[in-house]
Motif scaffolding. Structure first.
Motif, PDB file in Angstrom:
ATOM      1  N   PHE A 166       0.840  -1.190   0.000  1.00 45.28           N
ATOM      2  CA  PHE A 166       0.000   0.000   0.000  1.00 45.28           C
ATOM      3  C   PHE A 166       0.879   1.246   0.000  1.00 45.28           C
ATOM      4  O   PHE A 166       1.897   1.311   0.687  1.00 45.28           O
ATOM      5  CB  PHE A 166      -0.907   0.025   1.225  1.00 45.28           C
ATOM      6  N   GLY A 167       0.476   2.242  -0.762  1.00 45.00           N
ATOM      7  CA  GLY A 167       1.234   3.486  -0.798  1.00 45.00           C
ATOM      8  C   GLY A 167       2.594   3.294  -1.446  1.00 45.00           C
ATOM      9  O   GLY A 167       2.769   2.493  -2.362  1.00 45.00           O
ATOM     10  N   THR A 168       3.584   4.004  -0.921  1.00 41.67           N
ATOM     11  CA  THR A 168       4.927   3.940  -1.513  1.00 41.67           C
ATOM     12  C   THR A 168       5.707   2.705  -1.098  1.00 41.67           C
ATOM     13  O   THR A 168       6.680   2.333  -1.742  1.00 41.67           O
ATOM     14  CB  THR A 168       5.743   5.176  -1.110  1.00 41.67           C
ATOM     15  N   GLY A 169       5.302   2.084   0.012  1.00 36.21           N
ATOM     16  CA  GLY A 169       6.068   0.949   0.525  1.00 36.21           C
ATOM     17  C   GLY A 169       7.348   1.359   1.221  1.00 36.21           C
ATOM     18  O   GLY A 169       8.221   0.534   1.473  1.00 36.21           O
ATOM     19  N   GLU A 170       7.454   2.662   1.546  1.00 39.04           N
ATOM     20  CA  GLU A 170       8.689   3.166   2.158  1.00 39.04           C
ATOM     21  C   GLU A 170       8.627   3.241   3.684  1.00 39.04           C
ATOM     22  O   GLU A 170       9.591   3.658   4.325  1.00 39.04           O
ATOM     23  CB  GLU A 170       9.025   4.550   1.588  1.00 39.04           C
ATOM     24  N   ALA A 171       7.500   2.858   4.289  1.00 42.76           N
ATOM     25  CA  ALA A 171       7.439   2.807   5.755  1.00 42.76           C
ATOM     26  C   ALA A 171       8.476   1.794   6.246  1.00 42.76           C
ATOM     27  O   ALA A 171       8.691   0.756   5.625  1.00 42.76           O
ATOM     28  CB  ALA A 171       6.045   2.411   6.213  1.00 42.76           C
ATOM     29  N   ARG A 172       9.118   2.113   7.374  1.00 45.95           N
ATOM     30  CA  ARG A 172      10.257   1.313   7.835  1.00 45.95           C
ATOM     31  C   ARG A 172       9.888   0.455   9.052  1.00 45.95           C
ATOM     32  O   ARG A 172       9.022   0.814   9.837  1.00 45.95           O
ATOM     33  CB  ARG A 172      11.433   2.225   8.189  1.00 45.95           C
ATOM     34  N   ILE A 173      10.604  -0.640   9.188  1.00 44.99           N
ATOM     35  CA  ILE A 173      10.397  -1.544  10.321  1.00 44.99           C
ATOM     36  C   ILE A 173      11.689  -2.299  10.587  1.00 44.99           C
ATOM     37  O   ILE A 173      12.454  -2.580   9.651  1.00 44.99           O
ATOM     38  CB  ILE A 173       9.235  -2.537  10.046  1.00 44.99           C
ATOM     39  N   PHE A 204      14.449  -1.942   7.674  1.00 37.48           N
ATOM     40  CA  PHE A 204      14.105  -2.097   6.262  1.00 37.48           C
ATOM     41  C   PHE A 204      12.865  -1.282   5.921  1.00 37.48           C
ATOM     42  O   PHE A 204      12.001  -1.057   6.773  1.00 37.48           O
ATOM     43  CB  PHE A 204      13.768  -3.564   5.926  1.00 37.48           C
ATOM     44  N   THR A 205      12.758  -0.889   4.651  1.00 41.19           N
ATOM     45  CA  THR A 205      11.476  -0.434   4.140  1.00 41.19           C
ATOM     46  C   THR A 205      10.674  -1.677   3.753  1.00 41.19           C
ATOM     47  O   THR A 205      11.232  -2.780   3.605  1.00 41.19           O
ATOM     48  CB  THR A 205      11.634   0.463   2.910  1.00 41.19           C
ATOM     49  N   GLN A 206       9.379  -1.505   3.566  1.00 48.16           N
ATOM     50  CA  GLN A 206       8.555  -2.643   3.119  1.00 48.16           C
ATOM     51  C   GLN A 206       8.996  -3.128   1.741  1.00 48.16           C
ATOM     52  O   GLN A 206       8.968  -4.338   1.473  1.00 48.16           O
ATOM     53  CB  GLN A 206       7.085  -2.226   3.112  1.00 48.16           C
ATOM     54  N   VAL A 207       9.419  -2.210   0.883  1.00 48.69           N
ATOM     55  CA  VAL A 207       9.915  -2.598  -0.436  1.00 48.69           C
ATOM     56  C   VAL A 207      11.150  -3.490  -0.293  1.00 48.69           C
ATOM     57  O   VAL A 207      11.286  -4.510  -0.986  1.00 48.69           O
ATOM     58  CB  VAL A 207      10.247  -1.358  -1.290  1.00 48.69           C
ATOM     59  N   GLN A 211      11.695  -7.310  -1.647  1.00 48.05           N
ATOM     60  CA  GLN A 211      12.816  -7.718  -2.491  1.00 48.05           C
ATOM     61  C   GLN A 211      13.586  -8.886  -1.869  1.00 48.05           C
ATOM     62  O   GLN A 211      14.001  -9.809  -2.569  1.00 48.05           O
ATOM     63  CB  GLN A 211      13.745  -6.523  -2.715  1.00 48.05           C
ATOM     64  N   MET A 212      13.727  -8.833  -0.553  1.00 46.57           N
ATOM     65  CA  MET A 212      14.425  -9.901   0.149  1.00 46.57           C
ATOM     66  C   MET A 212      13.664 -11.223   0.042  1.00 46.57           C
ATOM     67  O   MET A 212      14.273 -12.294  -0.087  1.00 46.57           O
ATOM     68  CB  MET A 212      14.581  -9.503   1.625  1.00 46.57           C
ATOM     69  N   ALA A 213      12.347 -11.159   0.104  1.00 43.15           N
ATOM     70  CA  ALA A 213      11.533 -12.367  -0.009  1.00 43.15           C
ATOM     71  C   ALA A 213      11.708 -13.015  -1.384  1.00 43.15           C
ATOM     72  O   ALA A 213      11.873 -14.236  -1.497  1.00 43.15           O
ATOM     73  CB  ALA A 213      10.067 -12.036   0.247  1.00 43.15           C
ATOM     74  N   PHE A 214      11.678 -12.205  -2.431  1.00 40.35           N
ATOM     75  CA  PHE A 214      11.886 -12.749  -3.782  1.00 40.35           C
ATOM     76  C   PHE A 214      13.295 -13.323  -3.921  1.00 40.35           C
ATOM     77  O   PHE A 214      13.490 -14.363  -4.566  1.00 40.35           O
ATOM     78  CB  PHE A 214      11.650 -11.666  -4.833  1.00 40.35           C
ATOM     79  N   ALA A 215      14.287 -12.660  -3.327  1.00 40.93           N
ATOM     80  CA  ALA A 215      15.665 -13.157  -3.403  1.00 40.93           C
ATOM     81  C   ALA A 215      15.795 -14.522  -2.738  1.00 40.93           C
ATOM     82  O   ALA A 215      16.505 -15.406  -3.232  1.00 40.93           O
ATOM     83  CB  ALA A 215      16.611 -12.150  -2.753  1.00 40.93           C
ATOM     84  N   ALA A 216      15.105 -14.696  -1.598  1.00 40.74           N
ATOM     85  CA  ALA A 216      15.171 -15.987  -0.900  1.00 40.74           C
ATOM     86  C   ALA A 216      14.593 -17.106  -1.754  1.00 40.74           C
ATOM     87  O   ALA A 216      15.040 -18.260  -1.674  1.00 40.74           O
ATOM     88  CB  ALA A 216      14.428 -15.903   0.429  1.00 40.74           C
ATOM     89  N   LEU A 217      13.605 -16.769  -2.591  1.00 37.98           N
ATOM     90  CA  LEU A 217      12.971 -17.762  -3.462  1.00 37.98           C
ATOM     91  C   LEU A 217      13.648 -17.856  -4.832  1.00 37.98           C
ATOM     92  O   LEU A 217      13.271 -18.701  -5.648  1.00 37.98           O
ATOM     93  CB  LEU A 217      11.496 -17.400  -3.664  1.00 37.98           C
ATOM     94  N   ASP A 218      14.635 -16.959  -5.053  1.00 36.02           N
ATOM     95  CA  ASP A 218      15.328 -16.893  -6.344  1.00 36.02           C
ATOM     96  C   ASP A 218      14.317 -16.667  -7.470  1.00 36.02           C
ATOM     97  O   ASP A 218      14.332 -17.346  -8.500  1.00 36.02           O
ATOM     98  CB  ASP A 218      16.144 -18.166  -6.594  1.00 36.02           C
ATOM     99  N   ARG A 219      13.451 -15.671  -7.253  1.00 39.42           N
ATOM    100  CA  ARG A 219      12.432 -15.332  -8.239  1.00 39.42           C
ATOM    101  C   ARG A 219      12.533 -13.846  -8.585  1.00 39.42           C
ATOM    102  O   ARG A 219      13.032 -13.050  -7.779  1.00 39.42           O
ATOM    103  CB  ARG A 219      11.025 -15.628  -7.706  1.00 39.42           C
ATOM    104  N   PRO A 220      12.078 -13.473  -9.766  1.00 43.07           N
ATOM    105  CA  PRO A 220      12.115 -12.047 -10.139  1.00 43.07           C
ATOM    106  C   PRO A 220      11.218 -11.219  -9.234  1.00 43.07           C
ATOM    107  O   PRO A 220      10.183 -11.692  -8.759  1.00 43.07           O
ATOM    108  CB  PRO A 220      11.613 -12.046 -11.586  1.00 43.07           C
TER     109      PRO A 220
END
Length: 292
Positions: A166-173, A204-207, A211-220
């Motif tokens: 949602f939104g920019t995905g730049e909220a941090r956690i 991290f930002t939500q974005v 990106q980290m989740a896709f990297a763990a799965l080796d997916r685009p």
């Protein structure tokens, strides 16, 4: 050595709390609803009681120096509400602790609760914190940013091929692993701290998490950003079209997504390694038995 009682002992965090206090040489009593379902809980003593029923807590706090409660519900079950458990059951524990002369009560809260007071889950927790701080029992309140286990939702979406933000995905956690959070709780209660806002070692930002989740799965990487207005619309509509067990946690997560949830950095466990471990475990489960 202190005598510690852990409430919510069989939950995600509770199991880490039991192990962390025992590792420091304390005697750990775990409050459980069903001894047979406690499994390999790392505790010296198991006590069966229903925190929602104060009559079952008689004598449970005798000889206890510290109570630490991670008791709460993420998804409503057994017909109980957040008000019944996150507020009422914890209040029963606090009153039992007062009667027994317990020295300190530690409670696992949520970061930035004041900004989410209109969310039923958070409201129930915040009302209990008000009661705890008004009590004659000394208190330690630990407010974590979010758990690694919650971040699994990003990995689940990535497996479908797309992550929606949602939104920019730049909220941090800076989410924290349960074991690191347990260590933070132990340190805070041993030091007699009144309050600790805490998170994991990396922000991290939500974005970036997506990106980290896709990297763990080796997916685009495929991320779709939805207008923040759609998040607000979902918050308004969900209570009318979904049962409480769905819209309750959804209201919390949708509200928290719009806030920077960054606590004091703590711990060593990395979210990327957690994602990789989950990916390996899923691959192992899918493999034919002879290939495991």
């Amino acid at each position: 050595m202190q005598s510690i009682l852990i409430a919510g002992a069989t939950g995600y965090l509770g199991r880490f709390l039991c192990a962390a206090y025992r590792a420091r040489g304390h005697h750990v009593t775990a409050l459980v609803r069903d001894r047979a379902r406690a499994g390999d809980l790392d505790a010296d003593t198991l006590v069966e009681a229903e925190a929602t029923r104060p009559d079952t807590l008689s004598g449970v706090m005798d000889g206890i120096d510290l109570v630490v409660s991670a008791l709460g519900i993420t998804r409503q079950a057994d017909g109980l509400s957040y008000r019944d458990v996150d507020y009422g059951a914890n209040l029963n524990l606090l009153q039992a602790a007062e009667r027994a002369g317990v020295g300190r009560f530690g409670y696992v809260h949520v970061l930035h609760a004041a900004a989410m007071r209109d969310v039923p889950l958070v409201s129930a927790k915040a009302d209990f914190v008000d009661a705890l701080q008004a009590s004659r029992v000394a208190s330690t309140i630990i407010a974590p940013s979010g758990y690694f286990s919650d971040m699994g939702e990003f990995l689940s979406m990535a497996r479908t091929g797309r992550i929606w933000l949602f939104g920019t995905g730049e909220a941090r956690i800076n989410p924290i692993h349960g074991a690191d959070l347990a260590e933070a709780v132990v340190e805070a209660t041993e030091a007699g701290r009144a309050w600790l806002d805490v998170g994991g070692p990396e922000v991290f930002t939500q974005v970036e998490i997506a990106q980290m989740a896709f990297a763990a799965l080796d997916r685009p990487v495929r991320i779709t950003r939805l207008p923040d207005a759609s998040r607000k619309a979902a918050l308004a509509v969900l209570p009318w079209v979904t049962p409480r067990k769905i819209h309750g946690p959804a209201q919390f997560f949708l509200t928290a997504l719009a806030i920077d949830m960054v606590g004091q950095t703590h711990g060593t466990r990395r979210l990327s390694e957690h994602f990789q471990a989950l990916t390996r475990a899923a691959a192992h489960d899918r493999a034919p038995e002879g290939e495991r």
